[in-house]
Design an enzyme around this catalytic site. Structure first.
Site, PDB file in Angstrom:
ATOM      1  N   TYR A 112       0.589  -1.289   0.100  1.00 10.15           N
ATOM      2  CA  TYR A 112       0.006   0.032  -0.148  1.00 10.15           C
ATOM      3  C   TYR A 112       0.690   1.159   0.057  1.00 10.15           C
ATOM      4  CZ  TYR A 112      -4.132  -2.901   1.114  1.00 10.15           C
ATOM      5  OH  TYR A 112      -5.285  -3.755   0.963  1.00 10.15           O
ATOM      6  N   LYS A 167       3.382 -15.517   2.174  1.00  7.22           N
ATOM      7  CA  LYS A 167       3.583 -16.391   1.039  1.00  7.22           C
ATOM      8  C   LYS A 167       4.620 -16.634   0.469  1.00  7.22           C
ATOM      9  CE  LYS A 167       1.206 -18.251  -2.447  1.00  7.22           C
ATOM     10  NZ  LYS A 167       0.241 -19.493  -2.133  1.00  7.22           N
ATOM     11  N   ASP A 215      -2.871 -18.433   1.479  1.00 10.42           N
ATOM     12  CA  ASP A 215      -3.967 -19.138   0.984  1.00 10.42           C
ATOM     13  C   ASP A 215      -4.534 -20.172   1.980  1.00 10.42           C
ATOM     14  OD1 ASP A 215      -1.696 -20.273   0.411  1.00 10.42           O
ATOM     15  OD2 ASP A 215      -2.047 -20.883  -1.707  1.00 10.42           O
ATOM     16  N   ASP A 259      -5.361  -7.050   5.702  1.00  4.07           N
ATOM     17  CA  ASP A 259      -6.797  -6.417   5.133  1.00  4.07           C
ATOM     18  C   ASP A 259      -7.567  -7.540   4.616  1.00  4.07           C
ATOM     19  OD1 ASP A 259      -8.418  -4.559   4.127  1.00  4.07           O
ATOM     20  OD2 ASP A 259      -7.198  -3.677   2.597  1.00  4.07           O
ATOM     21  N   ASP A 290     -11.115  -9.231   6.982  1.00  4.59           N
ATOM     22  CA  ASP A 290     -12.543  -8.729   6.541  1.00  4.59           C
ATOM     23  C   ASP A 290     -13.188 -10.261   6.664  1.00  4.59           C
ATOM     24  OD1 ASP A 290     -12.153  -6.018   6.617  1.00  4.59           O
ATOM     25  OD2 ASP A 290     -12.793  -5.917   4.415  1.00  4.59           O
TER      26      ASP A 290
END
Length: 356
Positions: free
Chosen positions: A137, A187, A219, A243, A247
């Site tokens: 970001y 990852k 994942d 993020d 959620d």
């Protein structure tokens, strides 16, 4: 002691809910000096920028920032660097609020509101620790360019060793105050930046030998969250993965309208905001759930102001209201559920004040 609070109502339901949250805070025996400021879309309309300098200055001088929500479709056509969300990112960076704490806590009366079977989520209590001021970001270079007649978009995911170490230490410390288990999400099988993440988190673990540490690829972590979420205690990860996963965890609890968050810097100064967005489609209709912002205020009392007893009172009041069957539309299991009373924003806030 009087605590200095900057209140930023923001856009959409953020501005609608905030006055009710301030009434809840006013029902407590806590001395607060409250200043209001603009951020996001309302700041663009009033000041020509999503983060006015005076807002950032006031935030830096406060003990904590209580934020509603920012953004909405009316500002979507603006250039990326002028959109409401840039104001939020700038506020986080300006306070160096690098540690985002997002609890996924299921209040017992809401087990039927979860998208998973009640037996999978009953007693759920996960804390996701998200690094907030680094990663993709904020990484440079970034942008959209024209390359050989074709548009090409690019972003850079970058973390330094120091950025990873400090968020890891926050997560290990919090795990030590809970059930002593930390899951680091990366990852590392394909991304070098997260290979470094895994290496540094493992090195920091040497200072916290009493904490049980495991690593998951993102994942697999997403799959495990919906397969057996109660296996997790504290999860720590980077900005992008945090993020998304937070959620996803939010829906395990029944509604985004129930989830608070805290973004802390090294001095204990924090930005406290609900996980949900500005929801302009329901703004002004007295249907928004104020509990996420009320619970964010409770986190503010606990983490930045040291008012632990007041925080406990607010959280207990919310639990009591839910036990009594009082629900906003987003957490009503079915329209005609026995013992459930559907209410609006104002009535829910008044019920919490009554429970206090």
């Amino acid at each position: 002691m009087t605590h200095r609070i900057l209140v930023i109502p923001g856009d959409g339901i953020g501005a609608e809910v905030m006055p009710h949250v301030l009434r809840v805070l006013g029902a407590l025996d806590v001395a607060l000096s409250i200043e209001e400021a603009d951020l996001g879309g309302v700041a663009i309309d009033g000041h020509g920028t999503p983060l006015p300098p005076q807002t950032l200055t006031a935030a830096q001088a406060s003990d904590a920032v209580l934020l509603g929500a920012v953004g909405g479709p009316r500002w979507d056509a603006l250039p990326m660097d002028q959109r409401p969300e840039k104001g939020l990112l700038g506020l986080r960076a300006g306070l160096d609020a690098f540690a985002n704490l997002r609890p996924a806590l299921l209040f017992a009366p809401l087990a039927d509101a979860s998208s998973l079977r009640p037996e999978l989520v009953a007693g759920l209590d996960i804390l996701i620790v998200r690094e907030l001021t680094g990663g993709i970001y904020f990484g440079e270079p970034r942008g959209v360019e024209n390359a050989s007649g074709r548009r090409r978009g690019f972003n850079t995911d970058v973390y330094t060793e120091d950025e990873i170490e400090r968020i890891a230490r926050v997560a290990f410390d919090l795990a030590g105050k809970r059930n002593g288990r930390l899951t680091s999400v990366d990852k590392a099988n394909v991304l070098e930046v997260t290979q470094l993440w895994r290496t540094v988190v493992t090195e920091v673990h040497a200072d916290f030998p009493h904490i049980e540490l495991d690593h998951l690829y993102v994942d697999n972590a997403a799959m495990q969250l919906v397969r057996a979420p109660k296996q997790f205690d504290v999860m720590v990860t980077g900005n992008l993965f945090g993020d998304i996963l937070s959620d996803a965890a939010a829906m395990l609890t029944g509604s985004l309208g129930m989830l608070p968050s805290a973004s802390l810097n090294a001095r204990g100064q924090g930005i406290y905001e609900p996980v949900h967005g500005s929801a302009p489609d329901i703004a002004g209709r007295d249907v928004a759930n104020p509990l996420a912002t009320i619970l964010s205020a409770a986190m503010m009392l606990r983490y930045s102001l040291g008012e632990v007893e007041a925080a406990d009172r607010v959280e207990s009041a919310v639990d009591r209201v839910l036990e009594e069957g009082i629900r906003t539309a987003d957490i009503v299991p079915v329209e005609d559920a026995d013992g459930v009373r559907k209410v609006g924003t104002q009535a829910m806030a008044e019920a919490v004040i009554g429970a206090l």
